[in-house]
Design an enzyme around this catalytic site. Sequence first.
Site, PDB file in Angstrom:
ATOM      1  N   ASP A   1       0.863  -1.186   0.000  1.00  0.00           N
ATOM      2  CA  ASP A   1       0.000   0.000   0.000  1.00  0.00           C
ATOM      3  C   ASP A   1       0.898   1.235   0.000  1.00  0.00           C
ATOM      4  O   ASP A   1       2.118   1.122  -0.021  1.00  0.00           O
ATOM      5  CB  ASP A   1      -0.984  -0.038   1.170  1.00  0.00           C
TER       6      ASP A   1
ATOM      7  N   ASP B   1      -8.687  -7.007   0.160  1.00  0.00           N
ATOM      8  CA  ASP B   1      -7.853  -7.265   1.332  1.00  0.00           C
ATOM      9  C   ASP B   1      -8.638  -6.851   2.560  1.00  0.00           C
ATOM     10  O   ASP B   1      -9.489  -5.952   2.483  1.00  0.00           O
ATOM     11  CB  ASP B   1      -6.546  -6.458   1.294  1.00  0.00           C
TER      12      ASP B   1
END
Length: 401
Positions: free
Chosen positions: A76, A297
Amino acid sequence: MQKINTKHGEINLPAFMPDATYGSIKAISFPDAKKAGTEQIVTTTLHIENKIGSVFIKGMGGIHKFFNWDRPILTDSGGWQVFSLINASRLKKTSPSKAKAFDTSPKRRGNKNMITELGCSFYNQEDGSYSLLTPESSMTIQLNLNPDIVTVLDDPILANASLSERKESVRLNTIWAKRSKAQYLRILKLDSLTDLNNYTDSSRPLIGCVIQGADDFELRKQSAEDLIEIGFDIYNFGGVPMKDKTTWREDGSEGFYKEMLHYVSELIPSNKIKYAMGVGQPEDIAYCVSIGWNLFDTVLPTRNARHGYLYVSGGQGDKTKEVSNLKLPISKLSYDIMHLKSERYKHDEKPVDENCDCECCRTVSRSYLRHLIRIKEASGLRLATIHNLRFYSKWMENLKV
Ligand SMILES: [Zn+2]
């Protein structure tokens, strides 16, 4: 599209990625995760950078070698940390009441944290230092780690922020995406994003952007159009996790965020990967797959496992959850929730899920696992986590077209 080719193997879609926030899936080893069916993971750029350093990991041969994980890894950008550390302080200046509603940990969110066009400045309470995360530094950190998918720095915003704040967030989000992509191309010495030939070419890491705009349909549309014009491999749905019972899990008609996810999904070209960040519960993932999202996720299966909240097949637990009217080969799916700490399982000698083939269900009883989790014994947290990840990998198999 059925799969993405990456430098470390295929991601079969739709795919779920457990969170290895600090470089590990909590309570289990990577071999445990593999045995449970995990094929790809997410890790958190900012935590990795702060705890060990991307330059160090680069020197150790990159993130795959360092972790000894040979399958796809997505990093990320730090955007979520921007949200949690900074948005509350930004709101304090203009909307103190809204900031108060969100700011559950005021000690960690002093007004020394700032967002500017340059990037995000963080104040470290422990040593009094400041650190700066910019679109460029986030991309540099991620490419030092050398994962399979990188993410541009984004600027999430509270759904109840003022219109001017939401507009400013989308404006910054677009500028940062442009700068992130430029840095990506600069580091990889590319003139432009090479064609991945329907995601079969794995010669470079994939790059994902994040569509923001909070609960505003017009702003979501603008954000999506801006990012599509810049051009990315993956388009993510960003923002606050959808936990509002009145909007997300409402039975019957589609709730607001369902409507928003549907709306945003249709803004993204159908031949692109669509990543619904932070979604979520099995039924929410199923719904999102049916409207075109194909990458997910969430910390839910691992975090819940450590609290004795287990996902099991229908008829095995306390409460049945069902999702129906799916526009998928399987139109209806269901599962049970099991609160293993409950008195009900104290003398229960059956496996957690009689239909599951994981190490947990093959080796321990509900009664024994209940005991281990109640005393927070590491072996119990491990077995419960293995089971929930196994459940999620089988759930995703059901959703494959
Ligand atoms: Zn199991």
